[in-house]
Structure formats: C-alpha cells, structure tokens
Write an enzyme that holds these catalytic residues in place. Structure first.
Site, PDB file in Angstrom:
ATOM      1  N   ASP A  13       0.688  -1.064  -0.337  1.00  0.00           N
ATOM      2  CA  ASP A  13      -0.243  -0.130  -0.050  1.00  0.00           C
ATOM      3  C   ASP A  13       0.802   0.997   0.106  1.00  0.00           C
ATOM      4  O   ASP A  13       1.927   1.303   0.474  1.00  0.00           O
ATOM      5  CB  ASP A  13      -0.998   0.352   1.288  1.00  0.00           C
ATOM      6  CG  ASP A  13      -1.842   1.250   1.085  1.00  0.00           C
ATOM      7  OD1 ASP A  13      -2.358   1.780  -0.283  1.00  0.00           O
ATOM      8  OD2 ASP A  13      -2.388   1.178   2.192  1.00  0.00           O
ATOM      9  N   HIS A  30       3.069   3.060  -8.822  1.00  0.00           N
ATOM     10  CA  HIS A  30       2.359   2.196  -9.111  1.00  0.00           C
ATOM     11  C   HIS A  30       4.145   1.028  -9.870  1.00  0.00           C
ATOM     12  O   HIS A  30       4.900  -0.168  -9.564  1.00  0.00           O
ATOM     13  CB  HIS A  30       1.796   1.391 -10.136  1.00  0.00           C
ATOM     14  CG  HIS A  30      -0.089   1.364  -9.275  1.00  0.00           C
ATOM     15  ND1 HIS A  30       0.067   1.326  -8.278  1.00  0.00           N
ATOM     16  CD2 HIS A  30      -0.617   2.601 -10.042  1.00  0.00           C
ATOM     17  CE1 HIS A  30      -1.268   2.479  -7.889  1.00  0.00           C
ATOM     18  NE2 HIS A  30      -1.849   2.693  -8.756  1.00  0.00           N
ATOM     19  N   LEU A 124      11.319 -20.733  -3.348  1.00  0.00           N
ATOM     20  CA  LEU A 124      10.635 -20.023  -3.283  1.00  0.00           C
ATOM     21  C   LEU A 124       9.036 -19.970  -3.980  1.00  0.00           C
ATOM     22  O   LEU A 124       9.030 -19.877  -5.527  1.00  0.00           O
ATOM     23  CB  LEU A 124      10.847 -18.375  -3.453  1.00  0.00           C
ATOM     24  CG  LEU A 124       9.655 -16.926  -3.101  1.00  0.00           C
ATOM     25  CD1 LEU A 124       9.513 -17.188  -1.595  1.00  0.00           C
ATOM     26  CD2 LEU A 124      10.524 -15.691  -3.241  1.00  0.00           C
TER      27      LEU A 124
END
Ligand code: FPP
Length: 233
Positions: A13, A30, A124
């Site tokens: 955020d 972004h 991962l």
C-alpha cells in the site's frame, strides 16, 4: 537471524500517496512499486522464506478510474513477461490467486504463461493475488463444497477446517505466519481473512515504493521478536 517466517504475505500500500508526495502521477508510484516487488522477492529468497504472497489487485480495485486500471493491467503484463526468465533462474514458482474470469484474454494468457514457465521453481513460491478478495474466495470455496455435498461426494459432517482450506485459492500453501501492510494503514482489507487466523501483523509507515531490502530485513527482525502462542500458554 533465527526465526524466519515460512510464509510472508504483503499488502503493498501507498504507491499513490508516494507518487503524489513527489508531484508525480499515481501510475509512477505503481511503476516504482514493481522495483520493490523485485527487491522483496530477492530478499525473501536470500533469507530462506518459502512462500511470499503479494496483494497486487483487489476485487475492489476495479472501481478505480479506468485509466489507472488499464495502466495497472499493462504494468502487470509487462512486468510478469519481462521478469519470467529471472524468476525461473532464481527458482521462483509463481502462482496466481483470485478470479480469472474478469481479465482480458491477453492478461489471462500471460498469467497462465508465467505459471507454466515457473512451475519447476522450488526455492520460493510467489503467490500473486490478482482480482482477489477473501470474501469472494470464501464464496467460491463454499459453492464448490456445496456442489460436492449435492453430488454426494462429501457429506455436511465431513466439512472441517481442512476441507475449507483445501477449497481456497491457497490450497496446499501453509497459512501466512506474518502479514505486512505498508503505508501505516492498519487493516486487512479483505485479504486472506481465513488464512490470517494466527498470523503476526506488522504495519510499517513506509510507503510501498520505498519498501526495499532494508525494510524487508527490518520486518524480519520485528517478526523474530514476536512470541507466537497459537492460543496455548
Ligand atoms: C496500492 O497502492 C497498490 C496497488 C493497488 C497496486 C499494487 C501493484 C504493484 C505494486 C505492482 C505489482 C506488480 C506485480 C507484477 C506484482 P495505492 O494505489 O492504493 O496507494 P494509495 O493508498 O497511496 O493511494
């Protein structure tokens, strides 16, 4: 550092506020946020985290101005395509959680492509939550379970924690140990509500575009100091 969470989930955020504070366009926030995504994937791998889930686009995000939604879609497509070879090299397996039916054909294909190309990654697991909300996930899971009860494959008494977990988008993944939300907001906003039952939470003030390796390591230090009791003394 001894206590490393097996699964970290992050609500990324503050991209918009970061951009506005610099006199930039929200979309620049972004774009800079993608740099943080890459930094956190690398840091997670380096520190031995096995699962990293990132909240990239919520079901509510469709309500943003069309221009911003389009820019986000383009950014996802461009980033996942560009980063696929490096993710493969790093042993990262990408898994997409959320709905697929509202994306354009192009976005759907790119998502499928990155999942297929990275399927062999064993260092991962990177779960990207796209068009995801926890309530939507629970509704879809409940419908799937109800259909099995209707067909006789399951009985109502069979339904338990495991059955519900196994019908969620995160089936086969452990619940998150640690949930981070950047930018100082202290809420889950429809993210992993079922899976978050025993997660530790951390709400640093840092805006997502500034959440890089150092901030990631600081978060790991915070986690290592927590004492998890799972309801037991
Ligand atoms: C929240 O910040 C962030 C988003 C809605 C988008 C997050 C997406 C990225 C960081 C790109 C990720 C890309 C990939 C490939 C995973 P906000 O816009 O709500 O910020 P604000 O609260 O300050 O307005």
């Amino acid at each position: 550092m001894e206590k490393i969470p097996a699964h970290i989930a992050i609500i990324m955020d503050g991209n918009g506020r970061w951009a506005e504070a610099q006199g930039k366009d929200r979309c620049d926030g972004h774009i800079e946020g993608v740099v943080s995504v890459k930094a956190c994937i690398k840091a997670a791998r380096k520190r031995g985290v096995r699962y990293l889930t990132l909240y990239a686009f919520s079901t509510e995000n469709w309500g943003r101005p069309q221009e911003e939604v389009d820019a986000l879609m383009q950014l996802f497509c461009a980033s996942v395509t560009k980063e696929t070879p490096e993710l493969v090299e790093q042993g990262v397996q990408v898994r997409i959680i959320g709905r697929r039916d509202r994306f354009s054909e192009e976005v759907r294909e790119r998502l499928l492509h990155i999942e297929k190309s990275t399927a062999g990654g064993d260092k991962l697991t990177l779960a990207l939550a796209f068009d995801y909300s926890s309530r939507d996930e629970l509704v879809r899971a409940t419908r799937a379970i109800a259909a099995k009860v209707e067909s006789g494959e399951l009985s109502a008494e069979d339904i338990n924690d495991e059955i519900i977990s196994a019908h969620l988008d995160t089936a086969d993944m452990p619940d998150p140990d640690f949930i981070i939300r950047t930018s100082g907001e202290c809420r889950l906003s429809n993210f992993l509500l079922w899976q978050a039952s025993y997660a530790e939470m951390y709400f640093p003030q840092t805006m997502w575009p500034e959440f890089r390796e150092e901030a990631f390591d600081k978060a790991l230090e915070v986690y290592a100091e927590r004492n998890r009791r799972f309801g037991v003394l």
